[in-house]
Design an enzyme around this catalytic site. Structure first.
Site, PDB file in Angstrom:
ATOM      1  N   GLU A 131       0.864  -1.182   0.000  1.00  0.00           N
ATOM      2  CA  GLU A 131       0.000   0.000   0.000  1.00  0.00           C
ATOM      3  C   GLU A 131       0.908   1.241   0.000  1.00  0.00           C
ATOM      4  O   GLU A 131       1.197   1.823   1.037  1.00  0.00           O
ATOM      5  CB  GLU A 131      -0.929  -0.025   1.221  1.00  0.00           C
ATOM      6  CG  GLU A 131      -1.896  -1.205   1.184  1.00  0.00           C
ATOM      7  CD  GLU A 131      -2.594  -1.475   2.518  1.00  0.00           C
ATOM      8  OE1 GLU A 131      -2.615  -0.584   3.382  1.00  0.00           O
ATOM      9  OE2 GLU A 131      -3.101  -2.594   2.680  1.00  0.00           O
ATOM     10  N   ARG A 190      -0.714  -6.198  12.834  1.00  0.00           N
ATOM     11  CA  ARG A 190      -1.220  -7.271  13.702  1.00  0.00           C
ATOM     12  C   ARG A 190      -0.157  -7.645  14.733  1.00  0.00           C
ATOM     13  O   ARG A 190      -0.286  -8.644  15.413  1.00  0.00           O
ATOM     14  CB  ARG A 190      -1.550  -8.535  12.886  1.00  0.00           C
ATOM     15  CG  ARG A 190      -2.512  -8.348  11.735  1.00  0.00           C
ATOM     16  CD  ARG A 190      -3.936  -8.053  12.195  1.00  0.00           C
ATOM     17  NE  ARG A 190      -4.828  -8.019  11.041  1.00  0.00           N
ATOM     18  CZ  ARG A 190      -4.995  -6.977  10.231  1.00  0.00           C
ATOM     19  NH1 ARG A 190      -4.344  -5.848  10.467  1.00  0.00           N
ATOM     20  NH2 ARG A 190      -5.823  -7.039   9.200  1.00  0.00           N
ATOM     21  N   GLU A 311      -8.014   4.893   5.265  1.00  0.00           N
ATOM     22  CA  GLU A 311      -7.957   4.204   3.971  1.00  0.00           C
ATOM     23  C   GLU A 311      -8.182   5.280   2.931  1.00  0.00           C
ATOM     24  O   GLU A 311      -9.264   5.838   2.838  1.00  0.00           O
ATOM     25  CB  GLU A 311      -9.085   3.170   3.887  1.00  0.00           C
ATOM     26  CG  GLU A 311      -9.075   2.150   5.012  1.00  0.00           C
ATOM     27  CD  GLU A 311      -7.963   1.129   4.861  1.00  0.00           C
ATOM     28  OE1 GLU A 311      -7.351   1.078   3.773  1.00  0.00           O
ATOM     29  OE2 GLU A 311      -7.722   0.381   5.814  1.00  0.00           O
TER      30      GLU A 311
HETATM   31 ZN   LIG Z   1      -3.127  -1.526   5.093  1.00  0.00          ZN
END
Ligand SMILES: [Zn+2]
Ligand SMILES: *[C@@H]1O[C@H](CO)[C@@H](O)[C@H](O)[C@H]1NC(C)=O
Ligand SMILES: *[C@@H]1O[C@H](CO)[C@@H](O)[C@H](O)[C@H]1NC(C)=O
Ligand SMILES: *[C@@H]1O[C@H](CO)[C@@H](O)[C@H](O)[C@H]1NC(C)=O
Length: 396
Positions: A131, A190, A311
């Site tokens: 990304e 995570r 996002e």
């Molecule tokens: Zn991401």
């Protein structure tokens, strides 16, 4: 420059603070990303969640990479920025990636590197290697602030009243490998200790990128922050996970404040607030899809830092020719979010009435179960709050 509204008050005290309404924002108009629950945690899959976000990116071709800065070009751009904007910036590294790339950060302020009684904000890009939009957009933001300081009121306000820290890439190895995880193929969003499950409590297994971010948060006392992702168009706020792992609205004690901050972003964006999938272009993380070990919740719980997960592009890896448009669509959102640190919230200092020395203390707001610590240097504290109502502040 000090914030003009800075109050200095002796202890103990209890007062009612009436906050100024946020100056009306000009209205125009996974992600966090990808469902990849940590091992051992059952997370319900949900059909509504239909975007390509869940899948790995199809192979990232040389054609797709063309026009994006390579890691060495990004490093060059950061160093070049430091020279070009020497009097309002400082370049430093917060640590190294698995493969030894420095994690370069830019601090923008009229007194870079000096401690001041001002709020600090951080932007983090490229958490996921595949990304890459965030790292490009963040360099645009840095250049814009440098070029418009003393010319544009918002740029001047940010440079003079905050310390803005920008980490264009948290995951340079993942970027070079053209994949989501780092060089050990760990999803960095995570890898943080989780409030519900002990999945990342073993320090031995913590990735160097994660460790660098955790140390940074403990050092800098950020008031708020945002990480930039791609794969959707939405401003996501805590909590990211729910205790029983079900997909549901799971708000944190500062839910109202976070909804406000997320709305500042989406309402200032070219078209985020027009989303058909997310009302107002914002979402609670656990309602969208729960994740565990994310960076956002750790910031709030352990750093007192109000972090959003943004996002900013439906397509994770758009053509490089679209980057300028994406920057323009996000520019006002980014600026207004950082400026909201100065324009709203409560700011003050805790110090001994007799000596004037800062004393370790914290701020509570009645009815909100979360504490903000004052910083050691000046005893200053800065706390985000939704504007337009009164709060009872409690110092301890
Ligand atoms: Zn991401
Ligand atoms: C930085 O340099 C610019 C241009 O030389 C100047 O106008 C400005 O006052 C300087 N800012 C600070 C904070 O020194
Ligand atoms: C926002 O605009 C982009 C084009 O710049 C478009 O691809 C996208 O679908 C739009 N999203 C919404 C929610 O309107
Ligand atoms: C505030 O300070 C206390 C005591 O040092 C510490 O235990 C706590 O983690 C800090 N909280 C935050 C949000 O920084």
């Amino acid at each position: 420059m000090a914030i003009p509204r800075l109050r200095s008050l002796p202890l103990p005290l209890l007062l009612v603070v009436l906050l100024r309404a946020f100056a009306s924002l000009p209205i125009q108009a996974a992600a966090r990303g990808g469902l990849d629950p940590s091992p051992g945690i059952a997370v319900e899959k949900h059909g509504a969640f239909s975007r390509g976000l869940l899948q790995d990116m199809p192979e990232i071709t040389d054609e797709m990479v063309r026009g994006y800065m390579s890691n060495s070009e990004l490093e060059g751009a950061v160093q070049d920025f430091g020279r070009r904007c020497a009097n309002v910036s400082r370049i430093y590294s917060i640590g190294k990636s698995v493969n030894g790339s420095p994690l370069w950060a830019i601090e923008i302020s009229d007194k870079p590197g000096l401690k001041e009684a001002e709020p600090a904000f951080k932007f983090i890009g490229n958490v996921h290697g595949d990304e890459p939009v965030g790292r490009e957009v963040l360099m645009q933001l840095a250049y814009w602030l440098c070029d418009n300081y003393l010319k544009d009121p918002l740029a001047t306000l940010i440079v003079e009243n905050t310390h803005l820290h920008i980490l264009p890439s948290m995951n340079p190895d993942g970027f070079a490998l053209r994949r989501r995880g780092n060089a050990n193929n760990v999803d960095l969003n995570r890898d943080f200790p989780d409030q519900f499950f002990p999945l990342n409590d073993d320090i031995k297994h913590r990735q160097p990128e994660t460790r660098a971010i955790m140390n940074w948060i403990k050092q800098e006392h950020f008031t708020a922050s945002a990480s930039l992702h791609g794969g959707a168009l939405v401003a996501n706020y805590p909590w990211d996970g729910s205790r029983d792992t079900r997909k549901q609205y799971y708000g944190c004690p500062d839910d109202k404040t976070f909804r406000y901050m997320a709305s500042v972003y989406s309402q200032s964006h070219y078209n985020m607030s027009l989303s058909k999938e997310f009302e107002g272009g914002i979402t609670n993380g656990a309602l969208w899809y729960p994740i565990y070990g994310g960076m956002q919740d750790w910031n709030y719980i352990h750093g007192g830092c109000f972090e959003l997960t943004l996002e900013i592009s439906d397509v994770k890896w758009p053509k490089a020719s679209e980057l300028l448009v994406i920057w323009k669509q996000n520019k006002l959102s980014m600026l207004n979010l950082v400026a909201s640190l100065v324009k709203t919230g409560v700011h003050g200092r805790i110090f001994a009435a007799d000596t004037g020395r800062p004393i370790p203390g914290s701020l509570m707001v009645k009815g909100i179960d979360s504490k903000i610590n004052a910083s050691g240097t000046f005893g200053n504290y800065h706390r985000m709050l939704a504007p337009g109502q009164s709060y009872e502040e409690n110092l301890g």
